[in-house]
Write an enzyme that holds these catalytic residues in place. Structure first.
Site, short mmCIF file in Angstrom:
data_model
loop_
_atom_site.label_atom_id
_atom_site.label_comp_id
_atom_site.label_asym_id
_atom_site.label_seq_id
_atom_site.Cartn_x
_atom_site.Cartn_y
_atom_site.Cartn_z
N GLU A 106 1.23 6.08 6.11
CA GLU A 106 1.34 5.22 7.29
C GLU A 106 2.70 5.36 7.95
O GLU A 106 2.80 5.37 9.19
CB GLU A 106 1.05 3.78 6.88
CG GLU A 106 -0.42 3.58 6.53
CD GLU A 106 -0.74 2.23 5.90
OE1 GLU A 106 -1.93 1.86 5.89
OE2 GLU A 106 0.18 1.57 5.41
N ASP A 114 2.14 -7.82 -9.07
CA ASP A 114 2.84 -6.61 -9.50
C ASP A 114 3.64 -6.82 -10.77
O ASP A 114 4.17 -5.86 -11.33
CB ASP A 114 3.77 -6.13 -8.39
CG ASP A 114 3.01 -5.54 -7.21
OD1 ASP A 114 1.89 -5.06 -7.42
OD2 ASP A 114 3.55 -5.56 -6.08
N GLY A 131 7.96 -17.04 -7.21
CA GLY A 131 7.54 -15.99 -6.29
C GLY A 131 6.58 -16.51 -5.24
O GLY A 131 5.55 -17.10 -5.58
N GLY A 135 4.90 -14.65 -3.00
CA GLY A 135 4.07 -13.57 -2.46
C GLY A 135 2.60 -13.94 -2.50
O GLY A 135 2.23 -15.12 -2.62
N PHE A 136 1.74 -12.94 -2.44
CA PHE A 136 0.30 -13.20 -2.39
C PHE A 136 -0.20 -13.93 -3.63
O PHE A 136 -0.98 -14.87 -3.54
CB PHE A 136 -0.46 -11.88 -2.23
CG PHE A 136 -0.29 -11.25 -0.88
CD1 PHE A 136 -0.91 -11.78 0.24
CD2 PHE A 136 0.49 -10.12 -0.72
CE1 PHE A 136 -0.76 -11.21 1.48
CE2 PHE A 136 0.65 -9.54 0.53
CZ PHE A 136 0.03 -10.08 1.63
N GLY A 137 0.27 -13.51 -4.81
CA GLY A 137 -0.19 -14.14 -6.05
C GLY A 137 0.30 -15.57 -6.18
O GLY A 137 -0.46 -16.47 -6.54
N ALA A 167 -2.50 -6.36 -2.49
CA ALA A 167 -2.54 -7.79 -2.16
C ALA A 167 -3.82 -8.49 -2.63
O ALA A 167 -3.74 -9.58 -3.21
CB ALA A 167 -2.35 -7.96 -0.65
#
Length: 424
Positions: free
Chosen positions: A173, A302, A13, A15-17, A318
């Site tokens: 949003e 997540d 992954g 992503g942020f992690g 995040a």
């Protein structure tokens, strides 16, 4: 060969992690492999702005290879993880490949959930990937094109009705951005319809929108959305989504654009490991973020759930994923140095932020609550700061400035399919 250089870390992954874990291991001498089913890292907090024609895809996403091009210790692979053989310490790839590891970091993220109604997905797409965002942008912009050519009043109203299901930050949003698109950006561009008469409806099953914020900030956001022309329906869940529209309570509403912002479900990582999971499929990790009974497997972002925020579950945002990725990296470094002492993870909450259109936002830092125009500026500066690279920061800042001054958006492009309404 020393222990660090022989040690293989696989991060599933980007992503942020996952990126935080890779960055935290810089200089350790370990061999790192990052595998992701997409070739880019995505700044998800601004994904809704791609979906509403505010930003271009290249302004919020970066190729993973490019980010780590100077890190000779990192190998980046494009591939989809399909399982984990924990006994053999191998990640199984969808194409039949296998990646051996000594330490594994699972940062596989989450997708949207329809609470047992997956058949709704074709009619109510959610927002998690760049593909989702460009598809949603296409749906939104094509709806105005259909309405421009529609002679039947009822069908025209349906094409100009936008329903957002879910009153969290993403739903709020999206609703604000669509309302401004219809009322500020597009009115002068059409001749047979008045886009300002578009109906934007936000449906939230709970008692208020933005439930993770304090009641006063939630009430402010509610009033700010209504000022933009957004209708808000509280306390009634959606019971049907179809090509014709939505059903909520006893009401059936004809709508051609329905967007889902109501729930998420983790990747199948829990099933891969046979690990206990919560209702959303997140692995119930140990205090140090490792999978139960598997100290060599870290689970972050997540994909994991843990009560490490003053006894409460860590939120799926995040900053939390970044902190977990860094914690995993720090623990790996300590282990390589011979320190196997337990290191429980503790989440440090920096605050909740949500924007409502282009002149209002709400921010809850816990010790400080900000709303309105000043909060909008803080929200914008914070998001620009966390973007990767000077070029992207400048591009996003200039895009926002242009929209603020002129009301026009530079990303109103219909892509991925027919660019004209199909004949009825």
């Amino acid at each position: 060969m020393n222990a660090a250089s022989a040690h293989r870390v696989v991060i599933v992954g980007g992503g942020f992690g996952g990126l935080a874990a890779a960055q935290g291991l810089k200089g350790t001498g370990v061999s790192i492999t990052i595998v992701d089913q997409r070739n880019h890292h995505l700044f998800q907090p601004l994904l809704y702005q791609v979906g509403t024609a505010t930003l271009a895809t290249s302004e919020i996403a970066w190729p993973i290879r490019q980010l780590f091009r100077k890190r000779k210790d990192i190998t980046t692979l494009l591939g989809t993880a399909a399982g984990v053989d924990a006994e053999a310490r191998e990640v199984l790839l969808e194409d039949g490949g296998r990646l051996g590891y000594d330490t594994l970091v699972l940062a596989t993220g989450a997708r949207h959930a329809y609470f047992g109604h997956d058949e709704w997905e074709p009619y109510a797409p959610a927002l998690k990937t760049l593909e989702d965002a460009t598809s949603i942008r296409r749906r939104i912009l094509l709806s105005f094109e259909h309405a421009e050519r529609e002679s039947d009043d009822a069908l025209r109203r349906a094409w100009l009705t936008f329903v957002i299901v879910g009153g969290g930050a993403t739903g709020v949003e999206l609703a604000g951005a669509i309302a401004e698109l219809a009322r500020v950006t597009l009115p002068d561009e059409f001749r047979h319809i008045d886009t300002r008469k578009s109906r934007v409806l936000l449906i939230e099953a709970g008692p208020r929108i933005l439930p993770t914020f304090t009641a006063d900030l939630s009430a402010y956001a509610h009033a700010a959305l209504e000022k933009l022309g957004v209708e808000i329906q509280l306390g009634i869940p959606v019971s049907e989504c179809s090509a014709e529209g939505v059903v909520f309570g006893e009401q059936r509403l004809a709508a051609k654009v329905i967007l889902w912002a109501a729930g998420v479900r983790a990747s199948p990582a829990a099933a891969w490991l046979g690990a206990p999971a919560d209702g959303a499929g997140r692995i119930k990790v140990a205090a140090d973020l490792t999978a139960p009974g598997r100290p060599e497997i870290f689970v972050v972002g997540d994909t994991a759930t843990i009560d490490a925020w003053h006894g409460k579950p860590v939120p799926g945002i995040a900053p939390a994923a970044k902190q977990q990725g860094m914690h995993a990296a720090d623990t790996i470094k300590r282990r390589l140095a011979g320190d196997d002492s337990p290191r429980p993870f503790r989440y440090r909450h920096a605050g909740n932020l949500a924007t409502i259109g282009k002149r209002a936002a709400v921010i809850d830092f816990g010790w400080l609550k900000v709303r309105g125009y000043i909060a909008w500026w803080i929200w914008g500066l914070a998001h620009i700061y966390f973007l990767i690279g000077v070029r992207n920061r400048l591009a996003v800042a200039l895009s926002w400035l242009w929209i603020y001054l002129t009301g026009t958006r530079g990303a109103c492009l219909i892509t991925q399919g027919p660019q004209r309404p199909e004949p009825r």
